[in-house]
Write a protein that holds these residues in place. Structure first.
Motif, PDB file in Angstrom:
ATOM      1  N   THR A   1       0.836  -1.198   0.000  1.00 43.90           N
ATOM      2  CA  THR A   1       0.000   0.000   0.000  1.00 43.90           C
ATOM      3  C   THR A   1       0.866   1.242   0.000  1.00 43.90           C
ATOM      4  O   THR A   1       2.031   1.215   0.412  1.00 43.90           O
ATOM      5  CB  THR A   1      -0.936   0.000   1.224  1.00 43.90           C
TER       6      THR A   1
ATOM      7  N   TRP B   1      -3.333   5.335   0.240  1.00 45.84           N
ATOM      8  CA  TRP B   1      -4.725   5.252  -0.212  1.00 45.84           C
ATOM      9  C   TRP B   1      -5.501   4.417   0.800  1.00 45.84           C
ATOM     10  O   TRP B   1      -5.912   3.299   0.532  1.00 45.84           O
ATOM     11  CB  TRP B   1      -4.828   4.649  -1.610  1.00 45.84           C
TER      12      TRP B   1
ATOM     13  N   ALA C   1      -8.995   2.753  -0.181  1.00 44.57           N
ATOM     14  CA  ALA C   1      -8.925   1.494  -0.933  1.00 44.57           C
ATOM     15  C   ALA C   1      -8.448   0.354  -0.039  1.00 44.57           C
ATOM     16  O   ALA C   1      -8.989  -0.749  -0.078  1.00 44.57           O
ATOM     17  CB  ALA C   1      -7.991   1.657  -2.133  1.00 44.57           C
TER      18      ALA C   1
ATOM     19  N   ASP D   1      -5.123  -2.052  -3.608  1.00 42.06           N
ATOM     20  CA  ASP D   1      -6.265  -1.563  -4.380  1.00 42.06           C
ATOM     21  C   ASP D   1      -6.982  -2.725  -5.070  1.00 42.06           C
ATOM     22  O   ASP D   1      -7.693  -2.534  -6.041  1.00 42.06           O
ATOM     23  CB  ASP D   1      -5.833  -0.514  -5.408  1.00 42.06           C
TER      24      ASP D   1
ATOM     25  N   ARG E   1     -15.070   2.136  -9.625  1.00 46.36           N
ATOM     26  CA  ARG E   1     -14.278   2.361  -8.402  1.00 46.36           C
ATOM     27  C   ARG E   1     -15.108   3.066  -7.341  1.00 46.36           C
ATOM     28  O   ARG E   1     -15.150   2.641  -6.173  1.00 46.36           O
ATOM     29  CB  ARG E   1     -13.057   3.204  -8.738  1.00 46.36           C
TER      30      ARG E   1
ATOM     31  N   HIS F   1      -9.707  -4.555  -9.286  1.00 42.54           N
ATOM     32  CA  HIS F   1      -8.753  -3.460  -9.138  1.00 42.54           C
ATOM     33  C   HIS F   1      -9.500  -2.132  -9.134  1.00 42.54           C
ATOM     34  O   HIS F   1     -10.261  -1.834 -10.064  1.00 42.54           O
ATOM     35  CB  HIS F   1      -7.750  -3.492 -10.296  1.00 42.54           C
ATOM     36  N   LEU F   2      -9.278  -1.339  -8.108  1.00 39.37           N
ATOM     37  CA  LEU F   2      -9.900  -0.020  -7.999  1.00 39.37           C
ATOM     38  C   LEU F   2      -9.099   0.974  -8.835  1.00 39.37           C
ATOM     39  O   LEU F   2      -7.905   1.168  -8.611  1.00 39.37           O
ATOM     40  CB  LEU F   2      -9.943   0.412  -6.532  1.00 39.37           C
TER      41      LEU F   2
ATOM     42  N   HIS G   1      -7.201   3.945 -10.547  1.00 43.23           N
ATOM     43  CA  HIS G   1      -6.467   5.133 -10.085  1.00 43.23           C
ATOM     44  C   HIS G   1      -5.537   5.566 -11.204  1.00 43.23           C
ATOM     45  O   HIS G   1      -5.193   4.802 -12.106  1.00 43.23           O
ATOM     46  CB  HIS G   1      -5.650   4.822  -8.818  1.00 43.23           C
TER      47      HIS G   1
END
Length: 290
Positions: free
Chosen positions: A18, A21, A24, A102, A135, A235-236, A238
């Motif tokens: 990470t 974020w 997430a 994420d 997202r 997957h978020l 970004h």
């Protein structure tokens, strides 16, 4: 490298990378807390996040069902190889699942990875992609879920969990391919990572440390096994932390591709003894989590 070992892992650690974020990361941890087969521990490998991530982890730890640990390094640029190595060194499981902070996992993410694990192989999972709409919907959800028909989803084929197809695909996909390598969703025997000396910490700045590890694994005789129709994670979306597809580490990867390198010289062994002497604290036992 894993020959003669147990066929299935007895214990599994999840290493989640990470960087700044926490929104997430919270969804990722919520997903891991709801697994049908819980991991034996979760280690957040933090590449220099600020105070908001620490506060999130203290809050989440209050009700987390398994040990939750935080490995942090100072923010000195993109140092994924170092942060992952420290997470691996701190892990106690005999199998490690690596994922990014994420990537929100399906409830059977862990059980699917363990079903796919075999000695002599590492497992490469896939990811469902989102756009901004997808997202934002997942970040706003109390219990993030997704399906093939949802708006804001890309690579819809990766939303399909079909265990029978996963088993067939896993048998057909075994080999030495190191294409589409991404540590956002991978499974490794810990002993293999120790033999490879983990990630090469000379790789700094975005990119190629994951491909380098996979190439060295193939040099060592390991096979890559692709996990499709199982081990699902979304997957978020970004904005990327890098520009284009070039990397300052391309020359290091080229060296590994040219030479039959197996073990790097600046890697995991720099950290194992440290965590053996002083294991990471389970944040559930921290006063701030009570």
């Amino acid at each position: 490298m894993s020959g003669g070992a147990a066929l299935h892992p007895a214990s599994v650690s999840v290493v989640v990378t990470t960087y700044n974020w926490p929104e997430a990361l919270e969804k990722v941890l919520q997903g891991l807390a709801r697994q049908t087969r819980l991991p034996d521990e979760v280690i957040v490998a933090d590449d220099g996040s600020g105070e908001s991530t620490r506060q999130l982890l203290q809050r989440v730890a209050r009700d987390f069902p398994v040990p939750l640990r935080h490995s942090w390094i100072p923010d000195e640029g993109f140092r994924a190889a170092l942060s992952r190595n420290r997470g691996i060194a701190a892990a106690s499981g005999d199998y490690l699942i690596m994922m990014d902070g994420d990537m929100v996992p399906h409830p059977r993410f862990i059980s699917d990875h363990l079903a796919a694990a075999r000695p002599g192989m590492f497992v490469q999972g896939m990811r469902v992609l989102t756009n901004e709409e997808g997202r934002d919907r997942l970040l706003a959800a109390t219990r993030p879920q997704w399906s093939f028909f949802d708006a804001g989803i890309k690579r819809r084929r990766h939303t399909l969990r079909v265990p029978l197809l996963a088993r067939v695909w896993g048998r057909l996909s075994r080999g030495s391919s190191v294409e589409a390598i991404k540590t956002c969703n991978q499974g490794w025997w810990r002993r293999d990572l120790l033999a490879l000396n983990g990630f090469d910490e000379r790789f700094q700045g975005w990119g190629r440390e994951d491909k380098d590890l996979a190439v060295r694994a193939v040099h060592a005789g390991l096979q890559r096994k692709s996990l499709r129709f199982a081990g699902l994670a979304v997957h978020l979306y970004h904005h990327e932390r890098h520009d284009g597809e070039s990397s300052p580490n391309d020359h290091l990867l080229a060296q590994t591709l040219r030479n039959p390198t197996v073990r790097n010289s600046v890697g995991l062994d720099r950290h194992v003894e440290e965590f053996h002497r002083r294991p990471l604290v389970d944040l559930r036992s921290s006063p701030a989590a009570s």
